[in-house]
Design an enzyme around this catalytic site. Structure first.
Site, PDB file in Angstrom:
ATOM      1  N   TYR A   1       0.839  -1.203   0.000  1.00  6.39           N
ATOM      2  CA  TYR A   1       0.000   0.000   0.000  1.00  6.39           C
ATOM      3  C   TYR A   1       0.873   1.252   0.000  1.00  6.39           C
ATOM      4  O   TYR A   1       0.639   2.179  -0.774  1.00  6.39           O
ATOM      5  CB  TYR A   1      -0.923  -0.029   1.221  1.00  6.39           C
ATOM      6  CG  TYR A   1      -1.984   1.037   1.208  1.00  6.39           C
ATOM      7  CD1 TYR A   1      -3.194   0.840   0.565  1.00  6.39           C
ATOM      8  CD2 TYR A   1      -1.768   2.257   1.849  1.00  6.39           C
ATOM      9  CE1 TYR A   1      -4.173   1.821   0.546  1.00  6.39           C
ATOM     10  CE2 TYR A   1      -2.741   3.244   1.844  1.00  6.39           C
ATOM     11  CZ  TYR A   1      -3.938   3.021   1.193  1.00  6.39           C
ATOM     12  OH  TYR A   1      -4.896   4.001   1.180  1.00  6.39           O
TER      13      TYR A   1
ATOM     14  N   HIS B   1       1.281   4.058  -3.109  1.00  2.73           N
ATOM     15  CA  HIS B   1       0.971   5.478  -2.895  1.00  2.73           C
ATOM     16  C   HIS B   1       2.206   6.362  -3.048  1.00  2.73           C
ATOM     17  O   HIS B   1       2.086   7.520  -3.459  1.00  2.73           O
ATOM     18  CB  HIS B   1       0.289   5.680  -1.541  1.00  2.73           C
ATOM     19  CG  HIS B   1      -1.170   5.340  -1.596  1.00  2.73           C
ATOM     20  ND1 HIS B   1      -1.624   4.043  -1.590  1.00  2.73           N
ATOM     21  CD2 HIS B   1      -2.261   6.127  -1.702  1.00  2.73           C
ATOM     22  CE1 HIS B   1      -2.939   4.046  -1.680  1.00  2.73           C
ATOM     23  NE2 HIS B   1      -3.356   5.302  -1.757  1.00  2.73           N
TER      24      HIS B   1
ATOM     25  N   TYR C   1      -4.290  15.599   1.451  1.00  2.93           N
ATOM     26  CA  TYR C   1      -4.825  14.242   1.556  1.00  2.93           C
ATOM     27  C   TYR C   1      -3.812  13.423   2.337  1.00  2.93           C
ATOM     28  O   TYR C   1      -2.690  13.224   1.889  1.00  2.93           O
ATOM     29  CB  TYR C   1      -5.026  13.674   0.159  1.00  2.93           C
ATOM     30  CG  TYR C   1      -5.841  12.394   0.038  1.00  2.93           C
ATOM     31  CD1 TYR C   1      -6.139  11.592   1.119  1.00  2.93           C
ATOM     32  CD2 TYR C   1      -6.292  11.978  -1.202  1.00  2.93           C
ATOM     33  CE1 TYR C   1      -6.879  10.434   0.984  1.00  2.93           C
ATOM     34  CE2 TYR C   1      -7.026  10.821  -1.365  1.00  2.93           C
ATOM     35  CZ  TYR C   1      -7.323  10.051  -0.269  1.00  2.93           C
ATOM     36  OH  TYR C   1      -8.054   8.901  -0.414  1.00  2.93           O
TER      37      TYR C   1
ATOM     38  N   TRP D   1      -7.427   3.045 -10.865  1.00  5.78           N
ATOM     39  CA  TRP D   1      -6.723   2.992  -9.572  1.00  5.78           C
ATOM     40  C   TRP D   1      -7.380   1.963  -8.652  1.00  5.78           C
ATOM     41  O   TRP D   1      -6.702   1.179  -7.999  1.00  5.78           O
ATOM     42  CB  TRP D   1      -6.701   4.382  -8.922  1.00  5.78           C
ATOM     43  CG  TRP D   1      -6.004   4.395  -7.592  1.00  5.78           C
ATOM     44  CD1 TRP D   1      -6.592   4.406  -6.357  1.00  5.78           C
ATOM     45  CD2 TRP D   1      -4.594   4.393  -7.350  1.00  5.78           C
ATOM     46  NE1 TRP D   1      -5.636   4.410  -5.374  1.00  5.78           N
ATOM     47  CE2 TRP D   1      -4.401   4.405  -5.963  1.00  5.78           C
ATOM     48  CE3 TRP D   1      -3.482   4.375  -8.191  1.00  5.78           C
ATOM     49  CZ2 TRP D   1      -3.136   4.398  -5.379  1.00  5.78           C
ATOM     50  CZ3 TRP D   1      -2.223   4.379  -7.600  1.00  5.78           C
ATOM     51  CH2 TRP D   1      -2.055   4.390  -6.215  1.00  5.78           C
ATOM     52  N   TRP D   2      -8.712   1.964  -8.616  1.00  4.82           N
ATOM     53  CA  TRP D   2      -9.409   0.988  -7.789  1.00  4.82           C
ATOM     54  C   TRP D   2      -9.056  -0.432  -8.200  1.00  4.82           C
ATOM     55  O   TRP D   2      -8.820  -1.294  -7.356  1.00  4.82           O
ATOM     56  CB  TRP D   2     -10.920   1.167  -7.904  1.00  4.82           C
ATOM     57  CG  TRP D   2     -11.476   2.385  -7.258  1.00  4.82           C
ATOM     58  CD1 TRP D   2     -10.848   3.245  -6.392  1.00  4.82           C
ATOM     59  CD2 TRP D   2     -12.787   2.900  -7.431  1.00  4.82           C
ATOM     60  NE1 TRP D   2     -11.697   4.247  -6.025  1.00  4.82           N
ATOM     61  CE2 TRP D   2     -12.897   4.063  -6.650  1.00  4.82           C
ATOM     62  CE3 TRP D   2     -13.875   2.481  -8.187  1.00  4.82           C
ATOM     63  CZ2 TRP D   2     -14.072   4.805  -6.588  1.00  4.82           C
ATOM     64  CZ3 TRP D   2     -15.033   3.228  -8.120  1.00  4.82           C
ATOM     65  CH2 TRP D   2     -15.127   4.376  -7.323  1.00  4.82           C
TER      66      TRP D   2
END
Length: 104
Positions: free
Chosen positions: A18, A22, A41, A76-77
């Site tokens: 993860y 990112h 964010y 992206w999902w």
């Protein structure tokens, strides 16, 4: 400017994947978010529960969660679906959180 928070769930053993994904956030996704008012964010991780806590500052009425119809977001999902809890359309299971305190 509004502040939005929500939580998601990471699959066990996927923290490093993860973080890596990112850290290599696609430039087109970053641009899309900024173009849609997301100015900050942050995502935090609770090791004990594998819960991701996300926080955004957003100008306008929506945040990243309102971009579901965008092809970059859908891509992206799909890219992230193997490491976190998702809905049938591969969107992350995301639970909005109510702000109960804020200090300036």
């Amino acid at each position: 400017m509004q502040r939005l928070a929500f939580k998601m769930k990471l699959n066990k053993g996927q923290k490093e994947a993860y973080i890596k994904r990112h850290n290599e956030l696609w430039p087109e996704l970053k641009k899309l978010l900024k173009d849609n008012g997301v100015s900050e964010y942050s995502i935090f991780f609770d090791e004990d529960t594998h819960t991701l806590f996300a926080f955004q500052k957003v100008s306008g009425d929506g945040g990243s969660q309102d971009l579901a119809d965008n092809q970059i977001v859908k891509k992206w999902w799909d890219f992230m679906a193997d490491i976190m809890e998702t809905n049938p359309d591969n969107s992350p299971v995301s639970i909005p959180l109510e702000e109960v305190f804020y200090m300036e």
